[in-house]
Write an enzyme that holds these catalytic residues in place. Structure first.
Site, mmCIF file in Angstrom:
data_model
loop_
_atom_site.group_PDB
_atom_site.id
_atom_site.type_symbol
_atom_site.label_atom_id
_atom_site.label_comp_id
_atom_site.label_asym_id
_atom_site.label_seq_id
_atom_site.Cartn_x
_atom_site.Cartn_y
_atom_site.Cartn_z
ATOM 1 C CB CYS A 130 -20.018 -15.846 -5.944
ATOM 2 S SG CYS A 130 -19.198 -16.230 -4.375
ATOM 3 C CB CYS B 182 -20.747 -18.740 -3.740
ATOM 4 S SG CYS B 182 -20.485 -17.085 -3.108
ATOM 5 C CG ASP B 183 -22.169 -20.549 -7.133
ATOM 6 O OD1 ASP B 183 -22.632 -20.823 -6.006
ATOM 7 O OD2 ASP B 183 -22.613 -19.631 -7.847
#
Length: 459
Positions: free
Chosen positions: A142, A145-146
């Site tokens: 992701c 997300c990261d």
């Protein structure tokens, strides 16, 4: 909201992506009072794959695009506005062998006349040597997300994949990395022309054609990708600090294996042109039954079909129990609001939840209560799922613990000092001492038990 274990539901929808929420909207507007079981961790996160995308630019009605998590927040709010009841949990088991169908969730049984399966699909992994070693230590599924975490800033990064998701993630990562490598197994991109053109025109992205990942190397953190050519022979070595997967998905059909007809790839088989499955009264919608289009808009359309088909099936068999909605016109939808950043003037030492570095410094040094520090980023879909659960824990504790939200994009230095490598990350402190840390979405009960343990020790 909890559903009664005695009542028989008209329709239960499992899954809360575009297909599931659209099905819930249509069923609710038909006065069928659907129950939506969102899912939580099994097979991805609540809200589906759009929770891990940035700007959705091809969903009608949003000419300037909309963040994937924001779109799903709106879809869910619309479903709830029309009377959908929601359980935020994973389904543990299904029994489709007899009617009413039985669903086990949170240790209890729910019975329903009709079922709409909208469980979506999960991201695939490469399963290359070194993957387990560097998972969450440079490898992620992701980018949204990261990608904003400090470890990836100003570093060379890579994305593997050749579709729209891979191209989108490569473009997104140029905001943070010094350069992005896109590793494509074939000699062309499968992405839409608009996304492909955007990648090929970006000087901060290098496309490596006819390449695949062989293995990974590094120390405590990922340091290099060893690529193979089209014939499987060693090719170049890329010195990167991060690799992000965008290599397709596998349908989430574990719950119905042996109960519904599936194709060779594991997708639910439906009637051509319709949502009906091999079991009467069970409908399938979205990516769990779509191995071809896999778009948010087609998932939403199939959710509409499933709800209309379920309504007709219930009426045909005289099973529908409609409800009277009061008021007839529901009140405005309640959308999640961003966390306000506390300043010296607005800081409240008794507040359950506030944001920013000022609030963190004050509470870290002054509070004698357990303190949850939650690291998020604006485009982090899992954060959208996890934050309401954390706030619910704090509300249940009635002021015995507090929370502070730190935006990685606004306060990257704090995240660096804290050693945060992805979002959501939650750290639990008591009197300046780090007692526990969680990475990714956790069950609410896990966090509650940890705080209860600290409170018991204080008492």
């Amino acid at each position: 909201m909890a559903a009664s274990s005695e009542a028989i539901e008209n329709i239960v929808v499992i899954g809360s992506g575009p297909a599931g929420t659209t099905a819930a909207i249509y069923a609710a507007r038909a006065n069928l009072a659907p129950l939506l079981i969102t899912g939580y961790q099994d097979g991805g996160i609540a809200g589906g794959q759009l929770m891990t995308t940035t700007h959705v630019e091809n969903f009608p009605g949003f000419p300037d695009g909309i963040l994937g998590p924001d779109l799903m927040d709106r879809c869910r709010a619309q479903a709830e506005r029309w009377g959908t009841r929601v359980i935020e949990a994973d389904v543990e088991a299904l029994d489709l062998s007899r009617r009413p169908f039985s669903i086990t969730v949170e240790g209890r049984t729910i019975r329903t006349q009709a079922l709409i399966l909208a469980t979506g699909a999960s991201a695939n992994r490469l399963h290359c040597p070194g993957e387990d070693t560097y998972w969450s230590r440079g490898i992620s599924a992701c980018a949204i997300c990261d990608g904003a975490t400090p470890q990836f800033r100003d570093a060379e990064l890579a994305v593997v994949g050749g579709g729209d998701s891979a191209c989108e993630e490569a473009v997104y990562l140029t905001k943070y990395g010094s350069h992005v490598h896109l590793i494509v197994r074939r000699g062309e991109l499968r992405a839409s022309r608009a996304m492909a053109d955007r990648v090929l025109a970006n000087p901060n992205i290098t496309v490596h054609w006819n390449r695949q990942v062989g293995h990974f190397s590094g120390g405590e953190w990922l340091e290099a990708l060893h690529l193979l050519d089209g014939g499987g022979e060693p090719a170049e070595v890329l010195p990167v600090r991060g690799l992000f997967y965008a290599i397709g998905h596998t349908p989430n059909t574990r719950l119905v294996q042996g109960q519904l007809q599936l194709d060779a790839a594991g997708y639910v088989v439906t009637r051509p042109g319709g949502p009906e499955t091999s079991v009467e009264g069970v409908l399938a919608a979205g990516d769990v039954a779509d191995d071809q289009w896999r778009q948010a808009i087609t998932a939403a359309a199939s959710g509409c079909q499933a709800a209309l088909a379920a309504e007709r099936w219930l009426s045909h068999h005289d099973l529908a129990v409609t409800v009277a909605r009061e008021p007839v016109d529901p009140i405005a939808a309640d959308l999640p609001q961003p966390t306000s950043t506390a300043t010296e003037a607005s800081f409240d030492p008794a507040a359950l939840w506030q944001g920013g570095s000022y609030a963190l410094r004050r509470l870290y040094h002054e509070s004698d209560r357990p303190l949850l520090v939650v690291y998020t980023s604006p485009s982090c879909g899992p954060c959208h799922v996890f934050k309401p659960q954390l706030k619910r824990v704090l509300q249940e504790l009635q002021g015995a613990a507090q929370g502070v939200e730190i935006d990685l994009e606004a306060d990257p230095d704090i995240a660096t000092q804290a050693g945060v490598t992805g979002t959501p990350t939650v750290q639990l402190f008591l009197r300046k001492e780090l007692r526990q840390q969680w990475r990714g979405v956790q069950q609410r009960s896990v966090v509650r038990e940890a705080i209860d343990g600290l409170l018991a020790g204080v008492a």
